[in-house]
Design an enzyme around this catalytic site. Sequence first.
Site, PDB file in Angstrom:
ATOM      1  N   ARG A   1      44.395 -50.836 -15.216  1.00 39.79           N
ATOM      2  CA  ARG A   1      44.157 -49.368 -15.224  1.00 39.79           C
ATOM      3  C   ARG A   1      44.239 -48.572 -16.602  1.00 39.79           C
ATOM      4  O   ARG A   1      44.927 -48.824 -17.325  1.00 39.79           O
ATOM      5  CB  ARG A   1      44.899 -48.575 -14.297  1.00 39.79           C
TER       6      ARG A   1
ATOM      7  N   ASP B   1      55.286 -52.350 -14.658  1.00 40.47           N
ATOM      8  CA  ASP B   1      56.525 -52.097 -15.864  1.00 40.47           C
ATOM      9  C   ASP B   1      57.736 -52.326 -15.151  1.00 40.47           C
ATOM     10  O   ASP B   1      58.451 -52.671 -15.794  1.00 40.47           O
ATOM     11  CB  ASP B   1      56.452 -50.709 -16.326  1.00 40.47           C
TER      12      ASP B   1
HETATM   13  C1  PRP Z   1      48.361 -51.167 -10.827  1.00 43.93           C
HETATM   14  C2  PRP Z   1      48.571 -52.048  -9.693  1.00 43.93           C
HETATM   15  C3  PRP Z   1      47.139 -51.965  -9.276  1.00 43.93           C
HETATM   16  C4  PRP Z   1      46.556 -50.652  -9.771  1.00 43.93           C
HETATM   17  C5  PRP Z   1      46.442 -49.857  -8.486  1.00 43.93           C
HETATM   18  O1  PRP Z   1      48.108 -52.277 -12.030  1.00 43.93           O
HETATM   19  O2  PRP Z   1      49.436 -53.168  -9.779  1.00 43.93           O
HETATM   20  O3  PRP Z   1      46.434 -53.254  -9.748  1.00 43.93           O
HETATM   21  O4  PRP Z   1      47.304 -50.269 -10.561  1.00 43.93           O
HETATM   22  O5  PRP Z   1      45.756 -48.640  -8.982  1.00 43.93           O
HETATM   23  P1  PRP Z   1      44.340 -48.250  -8.550  1.00 43.93           P
HETATM   24  O6  PRP Z   1      44.304 -48.527  -6.871  1.00 43.93           O
HETATM   25  O7  PRP Z   1      44.035 -46.815  -8.938  1.00 43.93           O
HETATM   26  O8  PRP Z   1      43.389 -49.066  -9.228  1.00 43.93           O
HETATM   27  P2  PRP Z   1      48.093 -51.677 -13.325  1.00 43.93           P
HETATM   28  O9  PRP Z   1      46.733 -51.119 -13.849  1.00 43.93           O
HETATM   29  O10 PRP Z   1      48.976 -50.735 -13.777  1.00 43.93           O
HETATM   30  O11 PRP Z   1      48.441 -53.015 -14.281  1.00 43.93           O
HETATM   31  P3  PRP Z   1      49.766 -53.793 -14.360  1.00 43.93           P
HETATM   32  O12 PRP Z   1      49.748 -54.480 -13.036  1.00 43.93           O
HETATM   33  O13 PRP Z   1      49.404 -54.948 -15.361  1.00 43.93           O
HETATM   34  O14 PRP Z   1      50.929 -52.932 -14.792  1.00 43.93           O
HETATM   35  N1  URA Z   2      49.660 -48.418 -10.325  1.00 41.02           N
HETATM   36  C1  URA Z   2      51.085 -48.464  -9.812  1.00 41.02           C
HETATM   37  O1  URA Z   2      51.850 -49.525 -10.563  1.00 41.02           O
HETATM   38  N2  URA Z   2      51.498 -47.470  -9.454  1.00 41.02           N
HETATM   39  C2  URA Z   2      51.050 -46.511  -8.766  1.00 41.02           C
HETATM   40  O2  URA Z   2      51.596 -45.532  -8.211  1.00 41.02           O
HETATM   41  C3  URA Z   2      49.489 -46.287  -9.032  1.00 41.02           C
HETATM   42  C4  URA Z   2      49.032 -47.488  -9.763  1.00 41.02           C
END
Ligand code: PRP
Ligand code: URA
Length: 240
Positions: free
Chosen positions: A135, A234
């Site tokens: 994201r 994270d």
């Molecule tokens: C997080 C989570 C989802 C997304 C959800 O991933 O694992 O994929 O955010 O948010 P949304 O419904 O608003 O799209 P992130 O983009 O933080 O990446 P990561 O898993 O690499 O930390």
């Molecule tokens: N992605 C995350 O990992 N946590 C949240 O709360 C939203 C998006």
Amino acid sequence: IQTVAHGDRFHPIARTSVRDNRRRRWTRPRVIRMQVQIVDHPLAAARLTTLRDKTTTNAGFRAALSSLTQMLVYEALKSAKSAVVEIETPLQPYTGSRLECAPLLVPVLRAGLGMVEQAVAMVPEAHVGFVGIARDEETAQPVPYLESLPDDLSGLPVFVLDPMLATGGSMLHTIELLVARNATDITAVCVVAAPEGVAALENSGHPVRLVVASVDDGLDEAAYIVPGLGDAGDRQFGPR
Ligand code: PRP
Ligand code: URA
């Protein structure tokens, strides 16, 4: 505010009411035309509490996510079709059953990686595809960076593994990749969802159901789920 599912949680039309604690009343139930299966079990609640706890270490978070994934996948497979198999016990012939068709498992990187090992342990014959999405921190829009999926998903159930369904942008992008490959039976397997993400899936009109441990209150101004559990990527792997 607390979201609660009423009635038959496995029925395709689940109803939710929202408890407004300030006014001490329930809002009128809203009909959700998507199948939402909330995994409501004391063990699932205990793992979810560990995940929500900000003092949980990276290792503890990964262990609790893996354990909760086992419960989510178990529930997600409850309605899976079985095929009859004839075997012999040490004593006599026996008509047993096996999964007719193992789902394709699709973890959404990074956070979904923490669910895949346990999901494969549950369904060892399953194949695994991968989608990578990060994201954008400013806009909360999904930024895809990886897609490794079979070309044709006709007739194949697909389980998308991602602990967080926040705005729904990342899940919708994944679902669109799957639908473009003819998938018609998609299950989003998540730990925590925001009502906004559930609505986004529902409004998309795509053939998707949701299996989730909790539908939380909503999103904060940074599009994080509240109360939520923070950044699931994270908390498993450290900051990007
Ligand atoms: C997080 C989570 C989802 C997304 C959800 O991933 O694992 O994929 O955010 O948010 P949304 O419904 O608003 O799209 P992130 O983009 O933080 O990446 P990561 O898993 O690499 O930390
Ligand atoms: N992605 C995350 O990992 N946590 C949240 O709360 C939203 C998006």
